[in-house]
Motif scaffolding. Structure first.
Motif, mmCIF file in Angstrom:
data_model
loop_
_atom_site.group_PDB
_atom_site.id
_atom_site.type_symbol
_atom_site.label_atom_id
_atom_site.label_comp_id
_atom_site.label_asym_id
_atom_site.label_seq_id
_atom_site.Cartn_x
_atom_site.Cartn_y
_atom_site.Cartn_z
ATOM 1 N N MET A 1 50.122 4.697 50.723
ATOM 2 C CA MET A 1 49.208 5.478 50.718
ATOM 3 C C MET A 1 49.244 6.965 50.367
ATOM 4 O O MET A 1 48.646 7.411 49.746
ATOM 5 C CB MET A 1 48.230 5.269 52.074
ATOM 6 C CG MET A 1 47.033 6.269 52.293
ATOM 7 S SD MET A 1 46.317 6.314 53.737
ATOM 8 C CE MET A 1 44.984 7.324 53.637
ATOM 9 N N LEU A 2 50.406 7.667 51.200
ATOM 10 C CA LEU A 2 50.579 8.807 50.966
ATOM 11 C C LEU A 2 51.302 9.174 49.450
ATOM 12 O O LEU A 2 50.974 9.941 49.032
ATOM 13 C CB LEU A 2 51.574 9.326 52.195
ATOM 14 C CG LEU A 2 51.156 9.452 53.512
ATOM 15 C CD1 LEU A 2 52.226 9.859 54.441
ATOM 16 C CD2 LEU A 2 50.104 10.768 53.615
ATOM 17 N N ALA B 1 47.215 19.093 53.685
ATOM 18 C CA ALA B 1 46.428 17.954 54.348
ATOM 19 C C ALA B 1 47.113 16.710 54.658
ATOM 20 O O ALA B 1 46.914 15.905 55.509
ATOM 21 C CB ALA B 1 44.910 17.901 53.856
ATOM 22 N N LEU B 2 47.751 16.210 53.493
ATOM 23 C CA LEU B 2 48.683 15.163 53.369
ATOM 24 C C LEU B 2 49.670 15.086 54.377
ATOM 25 O O LEU B 2 49.912 14.099 55.037
ATOM 26 C CB LEU B 2 49.174 14.950 52.006
ATOM 27 C CG LEU B 2 48.347 14.629 50.669
ATOM 28 C CD1 LEU B 2 49.002 14.337 49.645
ATOM 29 C CD2 LEU B 2 46.947 13.640 51.076
ATOM 30 N N ALA B 3 50.020 16.380 54.691
ATOM 31 C CA ALA B 3 51.293 16.278 55.749
ATOM 32 C C ALA B 3 50.617 16.012 57.161
ATOM 33 O O ALA B 3 50.967 15.265 58.014
ATOM 34 C CB ALA B 3 51.720 17.617 55.669
ATOM 35 N N VAL C 1 47.892 14.050 57.461
ATOM 36 C CA VAL C 1 47.516 12.751 57.476
ATOM 37 C C VAL C 1 48.722 11.782 57.843
ATOM 38 O O VAL C 1 48.707 10.823 58.539
ATOM 39 C CB VAL C 1 47.004 12.308 56.156
ATOM 40 C CG1 VAL C 1 46.811 10.929 55.663
ATOM 41 C CG2 VAL C 1 45.429 13.044 55.905
ATOM 42 N N GLY C 2 50.081 12.372 57.171
ATOM 43 C CA GLY C 2 51.131 11.510 57.502
ATOM 44 C C GLY C 2 51.493 11.538 59.016
ATOM 45 O O GLY C 2 51.833 10.582 59.577
ATOM 46 N N ALA C 3 51.168 12.868 59.791
ATOM 47 C CA ALA C 3 51.618 12.837 60.958
ATOM 48 C C ALA C 3 50.476 11.991 61.806
ATOM 49 O O ALA C 3 50.835 11.194 62.640
ATOM 50 C CB ALA C 3 51.407 14.223 61.441
ATOM 51 N N HIS C 4 49.280 12.178 61.418
ATOM 52 C CA HIS C 4 48.247 11.068 62.031
ATOM 53 C C HIS C 4 48.765 9.467 61.978
ATOM 54 O O HIS C 4 48.559 8.890 62.995
ATOM 55 C CB HIS C 4 46.962 11.443 61.466
ATOM 56 C CG HIS C 4 45.809 10.781 62.262
ATOM 57 N ND1 HIS C 4 45.475 9.739 62.256
ATOM 58 C CD2 HIS C 4 44.696 11.431 62.900
ATOM 59 C CE1 HIS C 4 44.373 9.184 62.813
ATOM 60 N NE2 HIS C 4 43.827 10.247 63.295
ATOM 61 N N LEU C 5 48.944 9.237 60.665
ATOM 62 C CA LEU C 5 49.197 7.488 60.654
ATOM 63 C C LEU C 5 50.721 7.338 61.513
ATOM 64 O O LEU C 5 50.550 6.362 62.058
ATOM 65 C CB LEU C 5 49.598 7.495 58.821
ATOM 66 C CG LEU C 5 48.395 7.379 58.148
ATOM 67 C CD1 LEU C 5 48.938 7.245 56.731
ATOM 68 C CD2 LEU C 5 47.789 5.946 58.482
ATOM 69 N N ALA C 6 51.598 8.166 61.440
ATOM 70 C CA ALA C 6 52.818 7.864 62.245
ATOM 71 C C ALA C 6 52.584 7.966 63.523
ATOM 72 O O ALA C 6 52.816 6.932 64.296
ATOM 73 C CB ALA C 6 53.698 9.180 61.847
ATOM 74 N N HIS C 7 51.549 8.726 64.292
ATOM 75 C CA HIS C 7 51.269 8.716 65.604
ATOM 76 C C HIS C 7 50.681 7.459 65.893
ATOM 77 O O HIS C 7 50.630 6.767 66.973
ATOM 78 C CB HIS C 7 50.580 9.771 66.104
ATOM 79 C CG HIS C 7 49.976 9.951 67.517
ATOM 80 N ND1 HIS C 7 48.716 9.520 67.665
ATOM 81 C CD2 HIS C 7 50.516 10.208 68.444
ATOM 82 C CE1 HIS C 7 48.608 9.409 69.196
ATOM 83 N NE2 HIS C 7 49.707 9.834 69.640
ATOM 84 N N GLN C 8 49.664 7.220 65.151
ATOM 85 C CA GLN C 8 48.608 6.150 65.164
ATOM 86 C C GLN C 8 49.371 4.612 65.209
ATOM 87 O O GLN C 8 49.213 3.803 66.143
ATOM 88 C CB GLN C 8 47.743 6.024 64.053
ATOM 89 C CG GLN C 8 46.559 5.000 64.031
ATOM 90 C CD GLN C 8 45.586 4.900 62.840
ATOM 91 O OE1 GLN C 8 45.188 3.986 62.333
ATOM 92 N NE2 GLN C 8 45.350 6.127 62.339
ATOM 93 N N ILE C 9 50.229 4.521 64.417
ATOM 94 C CA ILE C 9 51.216 3.278 64.157
ATOM 95 C C ILE C 9 52.414 3.195 65.360
ATOM 96 O O ILE C 9 52.447 2.105 65.825
ATOM 97 C CB ILE C 9 51.929 3.111 62.957
ATOM 98 C CG1 ILE C 9 50.763 3.185 61.480
ATOM 99 C CG2 ILE C 9 52.922 2.027 62.747
ATOM 100 C CD1 ILE C 9 51.283 3.235 60.200
ATOM 101 N N TYR C 10 52.776 4.264 65.637
ATOM 102 C CA TYR C 10 54.012 4.430 66.655
ATOM 103 C C TYR C 10 53.261 3.947 68.153
ATOM 104 O O TYR C 10 54.027 3.310 68.798
ATOM 105 C CB TYR C 10 54.621 5.853 66.660
ATOM 106 C CG TYR C 10 55.755 5.876 67.465
ATOM 107 C CD1 TYR C 10 56.998 5.142 67.530
ATOM 108 C CD2 TYR C 10 55.603 6.569 68.698
ATOM 109 C CE1 TYR C 10 57.982 5.425 68.512
ATOM 110 C CE2 TYR C 10 56.668 6.564 69.987
ATOM 111 C CZ TYR C 10 57.718 5.992 69.906
ATOM 112 O OH TYR C 10 58.844 6.021 70.648
ATOM 113 N N THR C 11 52.133 4.560 68.410
ATOM 114 C CA THR C 11 51.659 4.618 69.752
ATOM 115 C C THR C 11 50.499 3.212 69.853
ATOM 116 O O THR C 11 50.234 2.830 70.925
ATOM 117 C CB THR C 11 50.688 5.600 70.114
ATOM 118 O OG1 THR C 11 49.710 5.760 69.321
ATOM 119 C CG2 THR C 11 51.530 6.982 70.167
#
Length: 369
Positions: A284-285, A304-306, A308-318
């Motif tokens: 996606m990124l 903004a993409l950076a 979004v990447g952090a948001h996705l990483a947190h979402q998936i990791y937790t």
């Protein structure tokens, strides 16, 4: 006679005064002993006259609607607007990218596509519930849906679907001919998507193809046709996004789905879900970065993409795939993710004007020298 009445009145006042003094002394003694103060009795207003708290949530609006109308509003999922947001946001990305450099997106198109998103999401949910009425009865989370619960008949749902599609057609006819044909083509996906969970473990892919059609339609509504170098990677990024959030969503029902024979990526990936979601996130990124390059985006977009990447990483990791409540929370957080992408597009487009002005100033300065 007057004297006798006066004597009676005096005795009555004396009795009342003595009683008041006794009560006052008792109250003072009770306070000194630490006894809680009695609360004076007040007449109850009754449940019917209690003041209702003002709430503007979607569920509260639906619950306050006339009772005969409520099943139809729930059939459209107006009480759960997250799906409408996830359908609408790819449209806004495309409209934002199609704006002229230094300009805000077309607000009329935003409102038009917003109306269309409400209607088409409602129509999609109606079709889904008509196809799945027998399955919905067997799943705890969906057993109270209007058709499964018997609040609306199949015939009533069909008539209601016709009304929604007619209104959606009215919205589509406000666009150019290219967009009308492109929008009409999506109806095949809308009708067939609910069947995919019966025949493939990838119904989330079919949903991605359906829900992100606006990534193509928004651009064509502004420009008159699609630019493949921008629209196709944008469409692909939306499909990857849908695979992320709808796989998370599907983990809520995986036990029931397995029992009644329905398929999903949640069952396909199982304990490997996080690895798959991470791959989709990278794809996606990558696609959104390609969109930025091909549309000459600027620093705010990539910032903004950076995020979004952090948001996705947190979402998936937790993510806890075995807790339905956590799956729902992670699923709904994707509205924020989509809004971050939109903000990056808008600010990145406005930044283009600033860079253009700076370039003009440097050119003018060079000419004068």
């Amino acid at each position: 006679m007057l004297g006798a009445r006066g004597a009676e009145l005096a005795r009555g006042l004396r009795v009342v005064t003595q009683a008041w003094l006794r009560d006052s002394r008792a109250l003072l003694l009770a306070r000194a002993a630490g006894t809680p103060r009695a609360v004076p009795w007040r007449p109850s207003a009754g449940p019917g006259s209690r003041r209702r708290r003002l709430s503007l949530s979607a569920a509260a609006v639906v619950n306050s609607a006339p009772r005969p109308l409520q099943p139809y509003l729930r059939l459209m999922r107006l009480d759960k607007p997250i799906g409408t947001w996830l359908l609408y946001l790819p449209c806004t990305w495309s409209i934002g990218l199609a704006a002229d450099p230094g300009c805000f997106p077309d607000w009329y198109m935003f409102s038009l596509f917003g109306t269309g998103a409400v209607l088409m999401r409602g129509a999609g949910c109606t079709i889904n519930d008509m196809w799945d009425r027998d399955y919905d009865k067997k799943v705890i989370r969906t057993a109270n849906r209007p058709i499964a619960a018997g609040d609306i008949s199949t015939f009533q749902s069909f008539i209601f679907l016709g009304g929604q599609l007619t209104l959606a057609l009215g919205v589509l006819l406000c666009l150019n001919y290219y967009s009308i044909a492109l929008g009409a083509a999506s109806l095949v996906l809308v009708i067939t998507y609910p069947l995919m969970k019966r025949i493939t473990y990838w119904p989330q892919l079919a949903l991605g193809l359906t829900f992100n059609w606006g990534a193509l339609l928004g651009w064509s509504a502004i420009k008159g046709s699609c630019d493949p170098s921008i629209c196709l990677p944008l469409y692909f990024s939306g499909i990857m996004w849908t695979l992320i959030y709808d796989t998370i969503y599907a983990h809520q029902d995986k036990r029931d789905d397995a029992l009644i024979g329905l398929k999903s990526t949640a069952l396909r990936f199982n304990e490997n879900t996080k690895q798959w979601l991470s791959g989709f996130g990278v794809a996606m990124l990558g696609a959104l970065s390609l969109v930025g390059v091909n549309s000459a985006q600027t620093m705010p977009y990539y910032a903004a993409l950076a995020v979004v990447g952090a948001h996705l990483a947190h979402q998936i990791y937790t993510l806890d795939i075995n807790r339905p409540e956590d799956c729902w929370d992670k699923f709904t957080s994707n509205r924020t993710l989509g809004l971050i992408v939109l903000l990056g597009i808008v600010l990145g487009n406005l930044w283009k004007e600033k860079k253009t002005d700076e370039a003009k100033e440097s050119i003018d300065g060079g000419v004068e020298n």
